[in-house]
Write an enzyme that holds these catalytic residues in place. Structure first.
Site, mmCIF file in Angstrom:
data_model
loop_
_atom_site.group_PDB
_atom_site.id
_atom_site.type_symbol
_atom_site.label_atom_id
_atom_site.label_comp_id
_atom_site.label_asym_id
_atom_site.label_seq_id
_atom_site.Cartn_x
_atom_site.Cartn_y
_atom_site.Cartn_z
ATOM 1 N N THR A 68 33.887 46.440 40.124
ATOM 2 C CA THR A 68 33.100 47.486 40.770
ATOM 3 C C THR A 68 33.846 48.791 40.574
ATOM 4 O OG1 THR A 68 32.057 48.237 42.808
ATOM 5 C CG2 THR A 68 34.135 47.048 43.058
ATOM 6 N N HIS B 73 41.929 34.408 49.197
ATOM 7 C CA HIS B 73 43.256 33.825 49.380
ATOM 8 C C HIS B 73 43.211 32.307 49.531
ATOM 9 C CE1 HIS B 73 47.456 33.775 49.906
ATOM 10 N NE2 HIS B 73 47.605 34.956 50.489
#
Lengths: 444, 324
Positions: A360, A417
């Site tokens: 992005t 994560h």
């Protein structure tokens, strides 16, 4: 050739994972003549907006689904030819909408007169999803009832999109997520997207100064996806500062050639994309996916590029398939093409599916940092930001420090994560920086 | 184990029983001196004598009638029709007397009628038919249709042992074309027990007789499409192994019933109907039939090829089911 027999117009399947669509505009009204393949209406799904051509020539005899209504794929929207019908009109009308409740909710505006909120053109209750859907075989019906699964939620691979026994078994085995969609397109659809019919709850009368606009299918899709992504992944963002001196120099050299010969602009995003694709090869988890109890890695990169659509009405992420096979020119052309088609609503559903990693680029407005939301079911998203000249400490060959003016760009990696550890992400960013800071020529 | 042709395995089974049981005898046209039209009983008359290997006149009525009478008197006749097609002459004795005698009078009629059947060699309308469904429809008759040499021997011995009239359809096109290991000792293959000719998980083919090989070739071609085809060899059409067929149907959920006999009223219709009745909730596609068209068997090789289901017909049918 006009048809005398009735031909149904149904909500088309706009991609494997799209289960419903909204009628945005009828281009012909009841009683009007239409030719086969002439645009009849416009629809909007959470992936794309498109026109639906008429399946036959003749008179538009029925319009069953009104503008603004959202219905399941396969639902009959209208009819060409045949006798103008009377009965269905009644069916299309929603059963008394939750009018009293809505009124009660709004009651606190004590001075409000008795007249309750006109429940605006309420979206019709979504018709039962089996309406016009492909045939459900006995064994599929049995497995569906045994596991409490709705076959219409499964992507079918059988004749006419029929859900086969294999499809439903795969769906059940995968815990009702992966469906039978091709492996490269792990349908990012929510298993239980909030039904549009629920919308009227919040509607009601606007307070003074407020205006109300309906939620578009795209906005609903974006909203649902963003919320679900945050609920799914453990988002962590790491940032790195990259000296773009060499990229700037390389771009100056390439720009003329690319524009003169190919009509494309080698933007900084193109450099970042190319460097990212090369770096991803060494970091398969960043380009991977946590799918159920399995970790998926790939030997290809389907690179999504987040693009703002017309009038800022939403965000779409078209995908460059097999970006690892493209050189600078190839990526530049692919990005230009997708961005152009995204802005002009010319994307087809498959353009926006099957991404493995996303970039992005909000830097165009000068932002220098951000924490983008991961595009599910991917495991990371790269953010590129404004390229600005900054004072930067550099060392010469003798190890003497000096302050120089350098074109700098911050780059972030937001990662899940659950799958990607901080050190791993750090090494990815380090290598990416290394690649960009030592860029030469067209990078190949 | 010796490698025998399908035809040699039939001879072997018959010889084994004739050596073991003196009640067993063979009667038919040219079965003695000539050794049978297809040489199934070559050398039998020399070994067992003219009273146990009887050359009958060209009268199927007399052959089946005589065998029925001998069976009632305690013998174990094996009657040979020179071609299965000729059994229509013996219909009355077989259907009215032999099939019903046990219910009517309590007398068992342990006869075996050997029926060289099937086409594939331009035999035309009188020498190529597969009339098993006509007899499977008659309560009291059993119908056996072996596909392999091992089954040809084992099923023939079971048929001779069985206390009921058994029609033994031996496929002429397999006689010398199919060769395989056959145990030398005596053994029986139970009537009414199907055999999984080839295991598979995506589509079941239910078939018997020569079509087992057609199905197998087609199944091999489907392997290339990544479609796993199971081939069930019914072995006996009456009684037929319903549990095995239903189990396979439940496993794959897609069934192709294949037979060389004509389509309408063929035994495949019974199988398809049973699957629809008893395994409806396990089906993922309509039960499909592939069979010969409803005409007599043509002479012309080209027309006969169009008549008898070919490998490519079965491949097309399987693909249709796979894609459904």
């Amino acid at each position: 050739m006009a048809t005398d027999t009735a031909v149904d117009v149904v909500m088309p399947q706009m991609g494997v994972s799209v289960s419903e669509g909204t009628v945005t505009r009828w281009l012909k009204q009841e009683g009007e003549q239409i030719e086969a393949d002439e645009p009849l209406l416009e629809i909007s799904t959470d992936k794309v907006d498109t026109e639906v051509p008429s399946p036959a020539s003749g008179t538009v005899t029925q319009i069953l689904v009104q503008e603004g209504e959202t219905v399941a794929v396969g639902t009959k929207l209208g009819q060409i030819g045949g006798a103008a019908a009377e009965a269905p009109a009644q069916e299309a009308e929603p059963e008394a909408p939750a009018e009293p409740e809505a009124a009660a909710e709004e009651a606190p505006a004590a001075e409000a007169p008795a007249a309750p909120a006109e429940p605006a053109p309420a979206p019709a209750a979504a018709p039962s999803s089996d309406n016009g859907k492909a045939f459900v075989s006995p064994v599929v019906a049995r497995i569906a009832s045994e596991h409490g699964v709705d076959p219409s939620q499964i992507a079918g691979t059988g004749k006419g999109g029929r859900v086969t026994k294999k499809d439903i078994l795969a769906f059940v085995e995968s815990g009702g997520q992966a469906a039978a969609a091709p492996a490269t397109a792990p349908a990012p659809e929510a298993p239980a997207a909030p039904k549009p019919a629920a919308a009227p709850v919040a509607a009601g009368t606007p307070l003074p100064g407020e205006t109300i606009e309906p939620v578009t299918a795209m906005r609903r899709g974006v909203a649902e996806h963003m919320r679900r992504s945050l609920d799914t992944s453990a988002h962590v963002t790491s940032a790195i500062e990259v000296d773009f001196s060499k990229v700037v120099a390389a771009r100056e050299a390439l720009k003329k050639e690319f524009q003169a010969n190919y009509g494309v602009n080698p933007t900084y995003l193109v450099f970042a994309a190319r460097a990212t694709v090369l770096t991803l090869a060494d970091y398969p988890y960043v380009n991977g996916e946590l799918r159920g109890d399995s970790i998926i890695t790939r030997n290809f990169v389907n690179l999504g590029i987040a693009v703002e659509t017309q009038e800022g009405k939403g965000l779409i992420v078209p995908v460059i398939r097999n970006a690892e096979t493209l050189n600078m020119l190839g990526i530049a052309k692919a990005i230009a093409d997708l961005a152009d088609r995204a802005r002009n609503k010319k994307l087809v559903p498959d353009d926006v599916q099957g991404g493995t990693f996303t970039i992005t680029n909000p830097g165009g407005y000068g932002t220098f940092h951000g924490t983008p939301v991961i595009n599910q079911p991917q495991s990371a998203i790269l953010g590129t930001y404004a390229l600005v000249k900054r004072p930067w400490v550099v060392s010469d060959e003798q190890g003497n420090d000096a302050i120089a003016i350098r074109p700098m760009m911050n780059i972030t990696l937001t990662y899940d994560h659950r799958l990607v550890d901080g050190a791993y992400a750090g090494r990815f960013l380090r290598d990416l920086r290394e690649r960009l800071e030592s860029w030469e020529g067209d990078g190949d | 184990m010796a490698e025998l042709t399908y035809l040699q395995a039939i001879s072997d089974g018959l010889r084994t029983e004739m050596r073991r049981d003196k009640r067993v005898f063979l009667i038919g046209e040219d079965v003695g001196v000539y050794g049978g039209a297809f040489k199934v009983s070559a050398g039998f008359q020399e070994e067992f004598g003219p009273w146990r290997v009887i050359d009958a006149p060209l009268a199927e009525t007399a052959i089946v009638g005589g065998a029925t009478g001998a069976a009632m008197m305690g013998l174990r006749p094996v009657a040979e029709m020179q071609f299965a097609d000729f059994i229509s002459c013996a219909w009355d004795h077989l259907v009215t007397i032999a099939a019903k005698q046990r219910w009517r009078a309590g007398t068992p009629v342990p006869i075996v009628v050997r029926l060289p059947s099937g086409g594939g060699f331009s035999g035309g309308p009188f020498h190529s038919q597969n009339p098993e469904s006509s007899f499977a429809h008659i309560p009291g008759l059993k119908c056996v249709c072996p596909a392999t040499p091992e089954d040809a021997k084992g099923l023939l011995i079971s048929a001779i042992e069985d206390p009921n009239p058994v029609l033994y359809f031996e496929h002429k096109h397999l006689y010398r074309r199919i060769k395989a290991e056959v145990p030398e000792e005596r053994y029986t293959t139970p009537l009414g027990k199907a055999r999984t000719h080839r295991e598979g998980s995506d589509i079941s083919v239910i078939t018997w007789g020569a079509m087992v090989y057609t199905a197998e070739e087609a199944a091999q071609q489907l392997d290339a499409d990544g479609v796993s085809v199971e081939v069930i060899d019914l072995r006996t059409v009456m009684p037929w192994d319903k549990p095995a067929v239903l189990e396979s149907a439940r496993k794959t959920s897609k069934v192709l019933v294949l037979h060389e006999d004509t389509r309408t009223g063929g035994f495949g219709a019974e199988i398809a109907a049973t699957i629809a009745e008893e395994a409806f909730e396990d089906l993922d596609a309509p039960v499909k039939r592939i069979a010969a068209p409803d005409t007599p068997v043509p002479f012309s090789p080209a027309l006969e090829k169009a008549f008898i289901p070919q490998v490519e017909d079965v491949v097309a049918g399987l693909r249709e089911l796979a894609e459904y």
